[in-house]
Scaffold this motif. Sequence first.
Motif, mmCIF file in Angstrom:
data_model
loop_
_atom_site.group_PDB
_atom_site.id
_atom_site.type_symbol
_atom_site.label_atom_id
_atom_site.label_comp_id
_atom_site.label_asym_id
_atom_site.label_seq_id
_atom_site.Cartn_x
_atom_site.Cartn_y
_atom_site.Cartn_z
ATOM 1 N N PRO A 1 0.919 -1.260 0.109
ATOM 2 C CA PRO A 1 0.076 -0.036 -0.155
ATOM 3 C C PRO A 1 0.845 1.286 0.000
ATOM 4 C CG PRO A 1 -0.102 -0.857 2.090
ATOM 5 C CD PRO A 1 0.917 -1.919 1.098
ATOM 6 N N LEU A 2 0.124 2.438 -0.184
ATOM 7 C CA LEU A 2 1.049 3.596 -0.491
ATOM 8 C C LEU A 2 1.329 3.981 1.092
ATOM 9 C CD1 LEU A 2 1.936 5.990 -2.009
ATOM 10 C CD2 LEU A 2 -0.130 7.428 -1.789
ATOM 11 N N GLY A 3 2.770 4.397 1.194
ATOM 12 C CA GLY A 3 2.947 4.410 2.727
ATOM 13 C C GLY A 3 4.506 5.020 2.847
ATOM 14 N N GLY A 4 4.938 5.457 3.894
ATOM 15 C CA GLY A 4 6.303 5.734 4.101
ATOM 16 C C GLY A 4 6.401 7.370 4.538
ATOM 17 N N PHE A 5 7.432 8.053 4.404
ATOM 18 C CA PHE A 5 7.718 9.155 4.798
ATOM 19 C C PHE A 5 8.430 9.947 3.945
ATOM 20 C CE2 PHE A 5 11.103 6.676 6.540
ATOM 21 C CZ PHE A 5 12.152 7.600 6.632
ATOM 22 N N ILE A 6 8.378 11.295 4.030
ATOM 23 C CA ILE A 6 9.137 12.197 3.116
ATOM 24 C C ILE A 6 9.714 13.404 4.027
ATOM 25 C CG2 ILE A 6 9.194 13.730 1.015
ATOM 26 C CD1 ILE A 6 6.618 12.202 0.174
ATOM 27 N N LYS A 7 10.824 13.609 3.854
ATOM 28 C CA LYS A 7 11.511 14.656 4.891
ATOM 29 C C LYS A 7 11.712 15.913 3.865
ATOM 30 C CE LYS A 7 13.793 11.552 8.267
ATOM 31 N NZ LYS A 7 15.131 11.322 8.974
ATOM 32 N N HIS A 8 12.000 17.162 4.607
ATOM 33 C CA HIS A 8 11.940 18.178 3.767
ATOM 34 C C HIS A 8 12.903 19.362 4.746
ATOM 35 C CE1 HIS A 8 8.082 16.813 2.715
ATOM 36 N NE2 HIS A 8 8.306 17.417 1.520
ATOM 37 N N LYS A 9 13.577 20.315 4.214
ATOM 38 C CA LYS A 9 13.991 21.415 4.863
ATOM 39 C C LYS A 9 13.427 22.665 4.492
ATOM 40 C CE LYS A 9 18.132 20.518 6.995
ATOM 41 N NZ LYS A 9 18.115 20.995 8.435
ATOM 42 N N SER B 1 -8.252 12.198 -0.066
ATOM 43 C CA SER B 1 -9.423 11.788 -0.944
ATOM 44 C C SER B 1 -9.636 12.975 -2.111
ATOM 45 C CB SER B 1 -10.552 11.995 -0.109
ATOM 46 O OG SER B 1 -10.941 13.339 0.308
ATOM 47 N N THR B 2 -8.982 14.336 -2.261
ATOM 48 C CA THR B 2 -9.109 14.877 -3.209
ATOM 49 C C THR B 2 -7.499 15.013 -3.945
ATOM 50 O OG1 THR B 2 -7.755 16.668 -1.554
ATOM 51 C CG2 THR B 2 -10.550 16.611 -1.712
ATOM 52 N N ALA B 3 -6.787 14.223 -3.471
ATOM 53 C CA ALA B 3 -5.522 14.131 -4.417
ATOM 54 C C ALA B 3 -5.479 13.398 -5.707
ATOM 55 C CB ALA B 3 -4.475 13.570 -3.421
ATOM 56 N N HIS B 4 -4.386 13.689 -6.526
ATOM 57 C CA HIS B 4 -4.329 12.775 -7.580
ATOM 58 C C HIS B 4 -3.067 12.420 -7.689
ATOM 59 C CE1 HIS B 4 -8.073 14.148 -9.640
ATOM 60 N NE2 HIS B 4 -7.639 15.463 -9.033
ATOM 61 N N VAL B 5 -2.573 10.972 -7.548
ATOM 62 C CA VAL B 5 -1.632 10.200 -7.345
ATOM 63 C C VAL B 5 -0.952 9.611 -8.686
ATOM 64 C CG1 VAL B 5 0.005 8.748 -5.976
ATOM 65 C CG2 VAL B 5 -1.768 10.028 -5.098
ATOM 66 N N LYS B 6 0.330 9.914 -9.016
ATOM 67 C CA LYS B 6 0.898 9.205 -10.074
ATOM 68 C C LYS B 6 2.316 8.691 -9.539
ATOM 69 C CE LYS B 6 -1.174 11.809 -13.812
ATOM 70 N NZ LYS B 6 -0.676 12.967 -15.169
ATOM 71 N N LEU B 7 2.613 7.169 -9.846
ATOM 72 C CA LEU B 7 3.833 6.773 -9.522
ATOM 73 C C LEU B 7 4.573 6.289 -10.774
ATOM 74 C CD1 LEU B 7 2.514 4.256 -6.680
ATOM 75 C CD2 LEU B 7 3.595 6.315 -6.444
ATOM 76 N N GLY B 8 5.849 6.729 -10.966
ATOM 77 C CA GLY B 8 6.640 6.404 -12.042
ATOM 78 C C GLY B 8 7.835 5.583 -11.599
ATOM 79 N N LYS B 9 8.760 5.134 -12.248
ATOM 80 C CA LYS B 9 9.734 4.569 -12.287
ATOM 81 C C LYS B 9 10.654 5.340 -11.485
ATOM 82 C CE LYS B 9 13.655 1.717 -14.507
ATOM 83 N NZ LYS B 9 13.888 1.339 -15.749
#
Length: 197
Positions: free
Chosen positions: A90-98, A145-153
């Motif tokens: 399933p779509l999951g995980g985390f993304i860090k930012h500065k 629920s309002t998002a559009h998600v596209k997964l690429g290579k």
Amino acid sequence: MKRTVLVTAASAVAALVIAAPTASATPHAVHVKGGHTSVTVAPAVAKALLSNGIAPIVTRAGKPSLTTVGHQPTLKATYPITGGSLTSSPLGGFIKHKGGLKFTNVFNGRSLEVKDFTVDLDKGRLTGHVAGTKTRVPVFKLDLSTAHVKLGKHGADATGVTLKLTREAAGALNSTLKTKVFSTGLTVGTADTRPRF
């Protein structure tokens, strides 16, 4: 003989179906190497903040800009992605930012900065480190629920993620800035995130 072959084939298919969940029980994770996330403040929220003397200031390494939503001007902040880990199924995980966002009450000089945001897809929230402390707080709930998600290579694009202010963030902002403009569940705006693998 024909019946025996059919039974054997059916048994093999059944075994594959039963075994399939076990094979995918551990989702494959990819390392996030870069990219950026942009946050666009809802025009009505930007207007309400400014009319109450609350100035939102984008701090380094974030980059502020002006944009329009429905022909109305508003603030946009873009933050570099510094790392993370994502799973697709399933779509999951985390993304860090500065970078961060500093709220200043121009009427009394009080301010609060939240920085180094982390998007937590498993818990559906965005957290931030409160500047000058060791505390990390949930800032926004993520409405996918309002998002559009596209997964690429080599990356992913998630646009139109709705950001709703958490109870903890609303309470801290109101208390620190001595204002009543922030409320739990307030739809602050939307986020577009583009992590690269």
